[in-house]
Every structure is written in structure tokens, then in C-alpha cells.
Design a protein around this motif. Structure first.
Motif, short mmCIF file in Angstrom:
data_model
loop_
_atom_site.label_atom_id
_atom_site.label_comp_id
_atom_site.label_asym_id
_atom_site.label_seq_id
_atom_site.Cartn_x
_atom_site.Cartn_y
_atom_site.Cartn_z
N ARG A 1 70.21 43.43 -48.73
CA ARG A 1 71.64 43.47 -48.43
C ARG A 1 71.97 42.53 -47.28
NH1 ARG A 1 76.28 46.04 -49.11
NH2 ARG A 1 75.37 47.22 -50.83
N LYS A 2 71.18 42.59 -46.23
CA LYS A 2 71.43 41.73 -45.07
C LYS A 2 71.32 40.26 -45.45
CE LYS A 2 69.73 40.78 -40.40
NZ LYS A 2 68.72 41.13 -39.36
N LYS B 1 74.17 39.07 -47.93
CA LYS B 1 75.45 38.96 -47.24
C LYS B 1 75.49 37.70 -46.39
CE LYS B 1 77.95 42.60 -48.34
NZ LYS B 1 79.34 42.48 -48.88
N GLU C 1 75.92 34.71 -48.61
CA GLU C 1 77.29 34.60 -49.10
C GLU C 1 78.21 34.01 -48.03
OE1 GLU C 1 80.03 37.31 -51.90
OE2 GLU C 1 79.47 38.28 -50.02
N ALA D 1 78.05 38.86 -53.56
CA ALA D 1 76.91 39.60 -53.03
C ALA D 1 76.95 41.06 -53.44
CB ALA D 1 76.85 39.46 -51.52
N GLU D 2 78.10 41.71 -53.31
CA GLU D 2 78.20 43.13 -53.66
C GLU D 2 77.90 43.36 -55.15
OE1 GLU D 2 78.36 45.87 -52.10
OE2 GLU D 2 78.64 45.08 -50.08
#
Length: 321
Positions: free
Chosen positions: A53-54, A57, A60, A71-72
Motif C-alpha cells: 500500500r505504501k 501510493k 501513484e 492505486a486503490e
């Protein structure tokens, strides 16, 4: 399971949630595939998902995220799993990413062999273990191959496809198409060879680089400049064979003009270095002047390297082939 010829992305299982496994998960998600990220340790899966996730993000925000989805959306395609059967069920492709240990990998592929159907591709990320040793005795050996990425896979697109002697051509074709779909640059090795292609070339360069430093011909820092500000600039866009072709009036002209000199120089190459002792300490000290070997400095330099690789990859995509 999505059929091999289906245009809609299906499911992929990534076995092993370390650096390589996380990169593969990101790549498959960038192509719209649903990814099951498996690890025998549930905590490692949890940590990997946080890390993904990091990183995604950050990519992106910097404009370097691959694929057409945000990203989501890509993160929603990746889920963790600590049950191997559950991870593999319904997958069209399994990418193994456990540590480079032959017995560990053989044990894992024996497990995969028992739960795999007759359609899924079983692929190893091994950097130099021979498919004939990895997949020996498996029922689904025709569905097995090595798909060796280059570290870091998200930033370096090459993937070496290395078949077992019994691997079905369709298995290689399917994997080749999958790698292209997620933005990688697959190459086919027509038969297995120790070290595959990339590491054989890399080790040849490393060996001669080491000898030149060991024999006092050039300093470690200047040796690296020979590659980064010399050969490496060309090799970022064309390989050694095309370099030969362009450096004369075609390949035959190059061979006629330079072959005697090449053979003379090649005969002076020394034995395989030990990669230890005084030279190892000398090279280590030189490298630490540029990048201290503590975790913080090494991590920062890797981030810098990955950013450079991504920008170079973007530049290459903009240039005519």
C-alpha cells in the motif's frame, strides 16, 4: 478459472511475500489480475500488504504507477492468504518466490503438484536453479517453467523464460503472453543452461571487473564508471550484438575488422576470481565511501536506483524502436 485464451484477466497466485513476491503482486495487479499473495507466516503477509500500500501510493503520487488502474483499484485486487490450496484454487498462473534453496523449492513444487489442475502454469522465480532439478518427477511437469525476473522486477522489465526439457510449448507461450500483458519484456531460452542468460552475462562482466581491480589496472570507483558512463549507456538501449552490428558496416564487417583483436584480448583473461581476501576488502571499502553499508544508507540508495530505473524505463517507452 479463466480459460488460457480469455481476454479477461483472471486470478494469479504469488507464493512468497518477500521483495520479489511483492513486486510480482504489484505487476500482476497492474495488469488487472486478482492476486492471492501467500506466505506460510500470516504476519509476513500482513506486513507485505502494508508495504504494498505504501509503495503503490508513493508510485501513484510520483506518476510511476504502472497500469491503467489507480492505486486503490490495484490494491483491491491483492489479498493475502496463508493456505496454499486456497491461494492456488482457480489460478491460471502460480509464481513461486520463496528463498533460492533447491530443496525448499522442490518441496513447495511437490505440494503444488498435488493441488494443481491440468491448466495452471507453475512458475519459479529462481535466478539460476535448473528447471530439470526444480521440477524433476512432477506429474504436471509440462506446465512448469522458470520465469526469472530481474531485481527489482517492478522497475526492470526483463523476464527469462526457461523451460524444463518436458515443458509444453503452450506453457511457454501462455507465460510469454502473460508477461507482456503486465508490461514485462519476456525472453525465451530455448534450453536450460546453468545461470540462464542474464546471470551468465552478468557474472562474466563481474569476473573481469574483479580481475582488473585485483591486478591493479583500475580502481573500483573508476571500474564502475566504465560501465555506468560507458558501456552501460549503450546497453540500456541496445545489446552487445546490435552494438557490434552498428559499430561497423554490419555484423560481418565487424567480425572481419575486429575478431583478431577480440581473440587476442580474450586469451589474456585470467582464472575465475575467488571474490574474497584483500581484493574483497579493497572493493568493499571503495563501495562504502560512496554508499555506507548500514541499512539506512543502502535503503536510500536503492530508492534512488529504483527511481532512476523507472525514469529510464519511461524514456525508453517514449522512443521509437
Amino acid at each position: 478459472m479463466a480459460s488460457p485464451g480469455s481476454s479477461a484477466p483472471g486470478r494469479v497466485a504469488v507464493v512468497g511475500s518477500g521483495l520479489i513476491g511483492r513486486s510480482w503482486a504489484m505487476l500482476f495487479a497492474s495488469g488487472g489480475f486478482r492476486v492471492k499473495l501467500f506466505d506460510i507466516e500470516p504476519r509476513q503477509v500482513t506486513d507485505a500488504l502494508v508495504s504494498l500500500r505504501k509503495e503503490m501510493k508513493t508510485l501513484e503520487l510520483s506518476g510511476y504507477l504502472k497500469g491503467e488502474l489507480g492505486a486503490e483499484e490495484q490494491l483491491s485486487l491483492i489479498s493475502g492468504c496463508s493456505d496454499l490450496r486456497e491461494a492456488v484454487e482457480g489460478a491460471l498462473h502460480v509464481q513461486e518466490c520463496v528463498p533460492e534453496n533447491l530443496e525448499l523449492k522442490r518441496k513447495l513444487f511437490a505440494q503444488l503438484d498435488k493441488i494443481a489442475d491440468d491448466h495452471v502454469v507453475l512458475s519459479s522465480s529462481s535466478s539460476c536453479l535448473l528447471p530439470s532439478k526444480l521440477f524433476a518427477g512432477l506429474v504436471h511437469v509440462k506446465q512448469c517453467l522458470v520465469a526469472h525476473p530481474v531485481n527489482p522486477p517492478y522497475y526492470v522489465p526483463l523476464v527469462e523464460l526457461v523451460p524444463h526439457p518436458e515443458t509444453a510449448p503452450a506453457t511457454v507461450d501462455r507465460t510469454y503472453a502473460l508477461m507482456q500483458r503486465v508490461g514485462q519484456s519476456p525472453v525465451r531460452l530455448l534450453r536450460e543452461v546453468d545461470g540462464f542468460a542474464l546471470n551468465r552475462l552478468q557474472y562474466a562482466v563481474i569476473a573481469e571487473a574483479w580481475r582488473l581491480v585485483e591486478e591493479g589496472v583500475v580502481s573500483p570507483g573508476d571500474l564502475d564508471l566504465v560501465m555506468s558512463d560507458g558501456l552501460g549507456l549503450r546497453y540500456a538501449f541496445i545489446g552487445p550484438l546490435e552494438t557490434m552490428h552498428l559499430n561497423a558496416e554490419g555484423m560481418l564487417s565487424y567480425c572481419d575488422r575486429y575478431s583478431e583483436g577480440m581473440k587476442r584480448v580474450l586469451k589474456t583473461f585470467g582464472p575465475i576470481p575467488e571474490f574474497s581476501g584483500v581484493t574483497a576488502e579493497k572493493v568493499h571499502q571503495a563501495m562504502c565511501v560512496k554508499v555506507p553499508d548500514d541499512a539506512e544508507h543502502l535503503a536510500a540508495r536503492r530508492v534512488w536506483r529504483d527511481g532512476c530505473l523507472m525514469r529510464l524505463a519511461q524514456l525508453k517507452r517514449q522512443l521509437p524502436q
